[in-house]
Design a protein around this motif. Structure first.
Motif, PDB file in Angstrom:
ATOM      1  N   SER A  21      46.476 -16.864 -12.048  1.00 36.53           N
ATOM      2  CA  SER A  21      45.567 -17.293 -13.114  1.00 36.53           C
ATOM      3  C   SER A  21      46.234 -18.374 -13.939  1.00 36.53           C
ATOM      4  CB  SER A  21      45.208 -16.113 -14.014  1.00 36.53           C
ATOM      5  OG  SER A  21      44.530 -15.105 -13.305  1.00 36.53           O
ATOM      6  N   CYS A  22      45.415 -19.263 -14.473  1.00 34.39           N
ATOM      7  CA  CYS A  22      45.898 -20.337 -15.336  1.00 34.39           C
ATOM      8  C   CYS A  22      44.943 -20.447 -16.508  1.00 34.39           C
ATOM      9  CB  CYS A  22      45.967 -21.651 -14.577  1.00 34.39           C
ATOM     10  SG  CYS A  22      46.269 -23.094 -15.627  1.00 34.39           S
ATOM     11  N   ALA A  23      45.428 -20.097 -17.690  1.00 31.92           N
ATOM     12  CA  ALA A  23      44.587 -20.119 -18.879  1.00 31.92           C
ATOM     13  C   ALA A  23      44.976 -21.291 -19.770  1.00 31.92           C
ATOM     14  CB  ALA A  23      44.726 -18.813 -19.644  1.00 31.92           C
ATOM     15  N   ALA A  24      43.992 -22.086 -20.118  1.00 33.58           N
ATOM     16  CA  ALA A  24      44.207 -23.222 -21.011  1.00 33.58           C
ATOM     17  C   ALA A  24      43.788 -22.847 -22.424  1.00 33.58           C
ATOM     18  CB  ALA A  24      43.411 -24.423 -20.529  1.00 33.58           C
ATOM     19  N   SER A  25      44.590 -23.280 -23.387  1.00 30.96           N
ATOM     20  CA  SER A  25      44.268 -23.002 -24.784  1.00 30.96           C
ATOM     21  C   SER A  25      44.661 -24.184 -25.656  1.00 30.96           C
ATOM     22  CB  SER A  25      44.979 -21.733 -25.253  1.00 30.96           C
ATOM     23  OG  SER A  25      46.378 -21.910 -25.191  1.00 30.96           O
ATOM     24  N   GLY A  26      44.132 -24.212 -26.858  1.00 28.69           N
ATOM     25  CA  GLY A  26      44.447 -25.283 -27.790  1.00 28.69           C
ATOM     26  C   GLY A  26      43.209 -26.066 -28.184  1.00 28.69           C
ATOM     27  N   SER A  27      43.457 -27.278 -28.642  1.00 34.32           N
ATOM     28  CA  SER A  27      42.379 -28.139 -29.136  1.00 34.32           C
ATOM     29  C   SER A  27      41.691 -28.859 -27.975  1.00 34.32           C
ATOM     30  CB  SER A  27      42.930 -29.141 -30.142  1.00 34.32           C
ATOM     31  OG  SER A  27      43.544 -28.477 -31.225  1.00 34.32           O
ATOM     32  N   ILE A  28      40.915 -28.108 -27.222  1.00 33.12           N
ATOM     33  CA  ILE A  28      40.287 -28.605 -25.998  1.00 33.12           C
ATOM     34  C   ILE A  28      38.849 -28.997 -26.266  1.00 33.12           C
ATOM     35  CG2 ILE A  28      39.593 -28.002 -23.661  1.00 33.12           C
ATOM     36  CD1 ILE A  28      41.997 -26.032 -23.653  1.00 33.12           C
ATOM     37  N   ALA A  97      45.816 -29.424 -15.183  1.00 30.28           N
ATOM     38  CA  ALA A  97      44.437 -29.631 -15.628  1.00 30.28           C
ATOM     39  C   ALA A  97      44.325 -30.975 -16.335  1.00 30.28           C
ATOM     40  CB  ALA A  97      44.008 -28.511 -16.565  1.00 30.28           C
ATOM     41  N   VAL A  98      43.244 -31.645 -16.102  1.00 33.00           N
ATOM     42  CA  VAL A  98      42.934 -32.878 -16.827  1.00 33.00           C
ATOM     43  C   VAL A  98      42.035 -32.483 -17.993  1.00 33.00           C
ATOM     44  CG1 VAL A  98      41.904 -35.162 -16.721  1.00 33.00           C
ATOM     45  CG2 VAL A  98      43.127 -34.256 -14.735  1.00 33.00           C
ATOM     46  N   ILE A  99      42.569 -32.658 -19.191  1.00 33.58           N
ATOM     47  CA  ILE A  99      41.912 -32.107 -20.381  1.00 33.58           C
ATOM     48  C   ILE A  99      41.608 -33.212 -21.378  1.00 33.58           C
ATOM     49  CG2 ILE A  99      42.236 -30.592 -22.368  1.00 33.58           C
ATOM     50  CD1 ILE A  99      43.869 -28.757 -20.546  1.00 33.58           C
ATOM     51  N   THR A 100      40.411 -33.164 -21.912  1.00 31.44           N
ATOM     52  CA  THR A 100      40.008 -34.072 -22.980  1.00 31.44           C
ATOM     53  C   THR A 100      40.151 -33.359 -24.313  1.00 31.44           C
ATOM     54  OG1 THR A 100      38.423 -35.162 -21.506  1.00 31.44           O
ATOM     55  CG2 THR A 100      38.157 -35.517 -23.871  1.00 31.44           C
ATOM     56  N   THR A 101      40.933 -33.954 -25.201  1.00 29.01           N
ATOM     57  CA  THR A 101      41.028 -33.446 -26.566  1.00 29.01           C
ATOM     58  C   THR A 101      40.297 -34.425 -27.481  1.00 29.01           C
ATOM     59  OG1 THR A 101      43.084 -34.621 -27.076  1.00 29.01           O
ATOM     60  CG2 THR A 101      43.287 -32.468 -26.004  1.00 29.01           C
ATOM     61  N   MET A 102      40.396 -34.200 -28.762  1.00 27.21           N
ATOM     62  CA  MET A 102      39.723 -35.102 -29.700  1.00 27.21           C
ATOM     63  C   MET A 102      40.358 -36.488 -29.692  1.00 27.21           C
ATOM     64  SD  MET A 102      37.177 -33.551 -30.889  1.00 27.21           S
ATOM     65  CE  MET A 102      36.734 -34.629 -32.236  1.00 27.21           C
ATOM     66  N   ASN A 103      41.633 -36.564 -29.268  1.00 25.23           N
ATOM     67  CA  ASN A 103      42.369 -37.822 -29.377  1.00 25.23           C
ATOM     68  C   ASN A 103      42.651 -38.508 -28.054  1.00 25.23           C
ATOM     69  OD1 ASN A 103      42.661 -37.548 -32.242  1.00 25.23           O
ATOM     70  ND2 ASN A 103      44.238 -36.017 -31.842  1.00 25.23           N
ATOM     71  N   ASN A 104      42.657 -37.755 -26.947  1.00 23.47           N
ATOM     72  CA  ASN A 104      43.006 -38.400 -25.688  1.00 23.47           C
ATOM     73  C   ASN A 104      42.545 -37.557 -24.517  1.00 23.47           C
ATOM     74  OD1 ASN A 104      44.898 -36.294 -25.924  1.00 23.47           O
ATOM     75  ND2 ASN A 104      46.393 -37.421 -24.708  1.00 23.47           N
ATOM     76  N   ILE A 105      42.763 -38.098 -23.351  1.00 25.50           N
ATOM     77  CA  ILE A 105      42.498 -37.381 -22.105  1.00 25.50           C
ATOM     78  C   ILE A 105      43.728 -37.550 -21.232  1.00 25.50           C
ATOM     79  CG2 ILE A 105      41.307 -39.429 -21.179  1.00 25.50           C
ATOM     80  CD1 ILE A 105      39.672 -37.510 -19.437  1.00 25.50           C
ATOM     81  N   GLY A 106      44.175 -36.456 -20.639  1.00 27.62           N
ATOM     82  CA  GLY A 106      45.364 -36.585 -19.820  1.00 27.62           C
ATOM     83  C   GLY A 106      45.664 -35.317 -19.062  1.00 27.62           C
ATOM     84  N   PRO A 107      46.641 -35.375 -18.159  1.00 25.31           N
ATOM     85  CA  PRO A 107      47.040 -34.211 -17.375  1.00 25.31           C
ATOM     86  C   PRO A 107      48.002 -33.316 -18.147  1.00 25.31           C
ATOM     87  CG  PRO A 107      48.328 -36.098 -16.700  1.00 25.31           C
ATOM     88  CD  PRO A 107      47.381 -36.577 -17.767  1.00 25.31           C
ATOM     89  N   TYR A 108      47.821 -32.043 -17.976  1.00 26.47           N
ATOM     90  CA  TYR A 108      48.708 -31.058 -18.569  1.00 26.47           C
ATOM     91  C   TYR A 108      49.190 -30.123 -17.469  1.00 26.47           C
ATOM     92  CZ  TYR A 108      47.025 -32.547 -23.142  1.00 26.47           C
ATOM     93  OH  TYR A 108      46.716 -33.286 -24.248  1.00 26.47           O
TER      94      TYR A 108
END
Length: 119
Positions: A21-28, A97-108
């Protein structure tokens, strides 16, 4: 800040199964593609499986028919069901994961989880 946390690795005999499992958290704001990579000792990191936001999947030839990637958008989580495991599947497995936040988009990347398959 975004974090990816993997779980589910371990030691299993050849022919056995594991589910990562891979759980993403934060300002997503949004999660685009998610994927699983692996790196065995002395080898380069390689793509195992990936899944787009609509759910289109892609697999490495070495795992086709044995591994299944899925995701829960509601839970911001990706899964990798691994069946018929072989000793050559032994590696550290990383979530990406390629994640879009309020400020950018990038790989994590996650920190990795060890999968060991004994013969």
């Amino acid at each position: 800040q975004v974090q990816l946390v993997e779980s589910g690795g371990g030691l299993v005999q050849a022919g056995g199964s594991l589910r990562l499992s891979c759980a993403a958290s934060g300002s997503i704001f949004a999660i685009n593609a998610m994927g699983w990579y692996r790196q065995a000792p002395g080898k380069q990191r390689e793509l195992v499986a990936s899944i787009t936001n609509p759910g289109r999947t892609n697999y490495a030839d070495s795992v086709k028919g044995r591994f299944t990637i899925s995701r829960s958008n509601a839970m911001n989580t990706a899964y990798l069901q691994m069946n018929s495991l072989k000793p050559e599947d032994t590696a550290i497995y990383y979530c990406n994961a390629v994640i879009t936040t309020m400020n950018n988009i990038g790989p994590y990347w996650g920190q990795g989880t060890q999968v060991t398959v004994s013969s």
